[in-house]
Design a protein around this motif. Structure first.
Motif, short mmCIF file in Angstrom:
data_model
loop_
_atom_site.label_atom_id
_atom_site.label_comp_id
_atom_site.label_asym_id
_atom_site.label_seq_id
_atom_site.Cartn_x
_atom_site.Cartn_y
_atom_site.Cartn_z
N SER A 26 0.86 -1.18 0.00
CA SER A 26 0.00 0.00 0.00
C SER A 26 0.90 1.23 0.00
CB SER A 26 -0.87 -0.04 1.26
OG SER A 26 -1.58 1.17 1.37
N VAL A 27 0.66 2.17 -0.92
CA VAL A 27 1.45 3.41 -0.94
C VAL A 27 0.51 4.60 -0.71
CG1 VAL A 27 3.26 2.53 -2.45
CG2 VAL A 27 1.27 3.64 -3.45
N PRO A 28 1.04 5.64 -0.07
CA PRO A 28 0.19 6.81 0.17
C PRO A 28 -0.14 7.49 -1.16
CG PRO A 28 2.46 7.33 0.71
CD PRO A 28 2.42 5.86 0.37
N GLY A 29 -1.37 7.96 -1.30
CA GLY A 29 -1.72 8.74 -2.49
C GLY A 29 -2.18 10.10 -2.01
N ILE A 30 -2.29 11.06 -2.93
CA ILE A 30 -2.74 12.38 -2.52
C ILE A 30 -4.24 12.32 -2.20
CG2 ILE A 30 -3.20 13.25 -4.86
CD1 ILE A 30 -1.61 15.28 -1.98
N ASP A 31 -4.94 11.38 -2.81
CA ASP A 31 -6.36 11.19 -2.48
C ASP A 31 -6.50 10.13 -1.38
OD1 ASP A 31 -7.09 12.96 -4.50
OD2 ASP A 31 -7.00 11.36 -6.00
N ASP A 32 -6.22 8.90 -1.75
CA ASP A 32 -6.33 7.77 -0.83
C ASP A 32 -5.11 6.89 -1.03
OD1 ASP A 32 -9.03 8.23 0.20
OD2 ASP A 32 -9.63 7.88 -1.89
N PRO A 33 -4.85 6.01 -0.04
CA PRO A 33 -3.77 5.03 -0.27
C PRO A 33 -4.15 4.16 -1.46
CG PRO A 33 -4.46 5.04 2.04
CD PRO A 33 -5.45 5.86 1.29
N THR A 34 -3.12 3.72 -2.17
CA THR A 34 -3.39 2.90 -3.34
C THR A 34 -2.43 1.71 -3.30
OG1 THR A 34 -3.38 2.92 -5.75
CG2 THR A 34 -1.84 4.40 -4.69
N THR A 35 -2.80 0.64 -3.96
CA THR A 35 -1.92 -0.54 -3.91
C THR A 35 -1.03 -0.58 -5.14
OG1 THR A 35 -3.68 -1.83 -4.92
CG2 THR A 35 -3.45 -2.00 -2.53
N MET A 36 0.15 -1.13 -4.93
CA MET A 36 1.12 -1.18 -6.00
C MET A 36 1.83 -2.53 -5.95
SD MET A 36 4.13 1.57 -6.69
CE MET A 36 5.20 0.93 -5.46
N ALA A 37 2.02 -3.12 -7.12
CA ALA A 37 2.72 -4.41 -7.18
C ALA A 37 4.21 -4.17 -7.32
CB ALA A 37 2.20 -5.22 -8.36
N ILE A 38 4.99 -4.89 -6.49
CA ILE A 38 6.45 -4.81 -6.60
C ILE A 38 6.92 -6.08 -7.27
CG2 ILE A 38 8.60 -4.68 -5.30
CD1 ILE A 38 6.91 -3.41 -3.06
N PRO A 39 7.63 -5.97 -8.37
CA PRO A 39 8.09 -7.19 -9.04
C PRO A 39 9.19 -7.86 -8.23
CG PRO A 39 8.89 -5.21 -10.18
CD PRO A 39 8.00 -4.74 -9.09
N PRO A 40 9.29 -9.20 -8.32
CA PRO A 40 10.38 -9.89 -7.62
C PRO A 40 11.73 -9.42 -8.17
CG PRO A 40 9.15 -11.40 -9.05
CD PRO A 40 8.42 -10.11 -9.06
N GLY A 41 12.72 -9.33 -7.29
CA GLY A 41 14.06 -8.91 -7.72
C GLY A 41 14.18 -7.41 -7.86
N THR A 42 13.33 -6.66 -7.15
CA THR A 42 13.39 -5.20 -7.23
C THR A 42 14.67 -4.69 -6.56
OG1 THR A 42 11.00 -4.89 -7.33
CG2 THR A 42 12.27 -3.08 -6.39
N GLN A 43 15.39 -3.79 -7.25
CA GLN A 43 16.64 -3.24 -6.72
C GLN A 43 16.37 -1.98 -5.90
OE1 GLN A 43 19.59 -4.99 -7.28
NE2 GLN A 43 18.00 -6.41 -8.03
N PRO A 44 17.22 -1.70 -4.92
CA PRO A 44 17.05 -0.47 -4.14
C PRO A 44 17.08 0.75 -5.08
CG PRO A 44 18.77 -1.83 -3.17
CD PRO A 44 18.39 -2.46 -4.49
N GLY A 45 16.21 1.70 -4.82
CA GLY A 45 16.19 2.92 -5.63
C GLY A 45 15.32 2.81 -6.88
N THR A 46 14.74 1.64 -7.12
CA THR A 46 13.87 1.48 -8.28
C THR A 46 12.70 2.45 -8.19
OG1 THR A 46 14.37 -0.86 -8.51
CG2 THR A 46 12.30 -0.14 -9.47
#
Ligand SMILES: [Zn+2]
Ligand SMILES: [Zn+2]
Length: 373
Positions: A287-307
């Motif tokens: 769940s990530v904060p949104g300016i309206d409401d929190p929204t969900t976001m998919a993180i792909p496997p193998g995500t690197q720091p800073g992506t």
């Protein structure tokens, strides 16, 4: 009850000054008492026409009349056949009744209409308010056209008097005798500032300035999508004019407060979201904060720091329509507080991956760091 001067002259409200003048001239000739000697009603009609033109024929008085339905300095006198001197500022009318060249002194411009200044008001709002739009009550002080003298600066019923210093010409002439002959120097009259008239009875309410300082409260509609520096123009809420000049505008300049989570660039928003080492490796839905409401976001496997991942249309609304995007930068948090069990699991993982790891004691590492400092 104030008369409807437009009906008297039979011109539409939007008639140009030229139309008003033309109509008046036609009617004045038609109803002039010398022309209609036997018609007793013509004289009354003639007075009516003159009165109407006295107001509508002068742009300052006309705008006063349009806004207030009356004129502050109507002369308390008859508009009959001897009204001529009331019209003296209007060359062609003077000429019409008295013949061209009848006047001896040049008339400087009197009581020129001066519009009110535009004003600026700074308004601070939050990023959320900028995103959704808001209504804000503001209070400010401004100069308002004096309601007693309607901005003329004169006591009601008193007329401006001819300046005694320059005798109404607005300028002073000095003769100089030199070896080259006579020279005439012309300077603007200081007494009247070149207007040719002076106010003997200044309005008591405004002291003759034609305006008063007044507080104004307004509700400002802030549309969604404004940014720092956006100017909202609110017509006719600036300073009042004098001598029939129009009111200025108010410009509300928006300042958006910095936000603890979001940075903004145009209509795009940026934020940082921490994920765990495991989430980065395996992928997850967060769940990530949104300016309206929190929204969900998919993180792909193998995500690197800073992506950086983009959420389309989750940014700020654009004043011209549409919406910006939300960019989420993922920070991968490395655990600092492993239990011995978790420690073992990580070592097993390293082993499975064929990595040779020589774990350091945390206390030892800290000592080394202290030494290096
Ligand atoms: Zn006044
Ligand atoms: Zn003067």
């Amino acid at each position: 009850m104030a008369k409807d001067y437009y009906t008297v002259l039979g011109v539409p409200r939007g008639a140009s000054q030229g139309e008003v003048k033309q109509t008046y001239r036609r009617l004045a000739r038609e109803y002039h008492p010398d022309v209609r000697k036997d018609d007793p009603q013509a004289n009354e009609r003639f007075k009516e026409i003159n009165e109407a033109y006295y107001v509508l024929g002068d742009p300052d008085r006309r705008s006063q009349y349009d806004r207030f339905g009356q004129v502050g300095d109507m002369p308390a006198r008859d508009f009959g056949r001897d009204f001529g001197d009331l019209f003296s500022p209007f060359d062609d009318l003077f000429d019409m009744f008295f013949g061209r060249g009848a006047r001896t002194t040049a008339r400087p411009q009197q009581d020129q209409a001066i519009g009110g200044a535009h004003l600026r008001h700074d308004l601070e709002i939050s990023l959320e308010e900028a995103a959704h739009g808001t209504e804000k009550a503001i209070t400010f002080s401004r100069l308002d056209t004096c309601t007693v003298c309607f901005g003329t600066g004169r006591e009601r019923g008193s007329a401006p008097e001819t300046c005694p210093t320059c005798r109404g010409t607005g300028e002073l002439r000095y003769q100089q005798q030199t070896v080259f002959g006579h020279f005439t120097q012309v300077v603007t009259c200081r007494e009247c500032g070149g207007r040719g008239t002076v106010i003997r009875h200044p309005c008591r309410e405004c002291g003759g300035t034609g305006r008063r300082e007044a507080a104004r409260e307004l509700t400002v509609q802030v549309p969604p999508g404004v940014d720092s520096g956006t100017r909202l123009r609110i017509p006719s809420e600036g300073e009042g004019g004098i001598h029939g000049g129009i009111r200025g505008d108010l410009y509300v300049v928006v300042h958006v407060r910095p936000h603890p989570v979001f940075a903004r660039e145009g209509s795009d928003l940026y934020c940082e979201v921490p994920i765990s080492m495991v989430q980065a490796a395996l992928g997850d839905e967060i769940s990530v904060p949104g300016i309206d409401d929190p929204t969900t976001m998919a993180i792909p496997p193998g995500t690197q720091p800073g992506t950086r991942l983009r959420l389309r249309g989750q940014g700020m609304p654009d004043l011209r329509g549409g919406r910006g995007d939300l960019y989420v930068r993922l920070g991968v948090e490395i655990p600092k507080d492993l239990t011995s069990e978790q420690h073992q699991v990580l070592l097993q993982l390293a082993d499975l991956r064929g990595e040779r790891v020589r774990p350091q004691k945390r206390s030892l590492w800290k000592k080394m760091k202290d030494l290096l400092q």
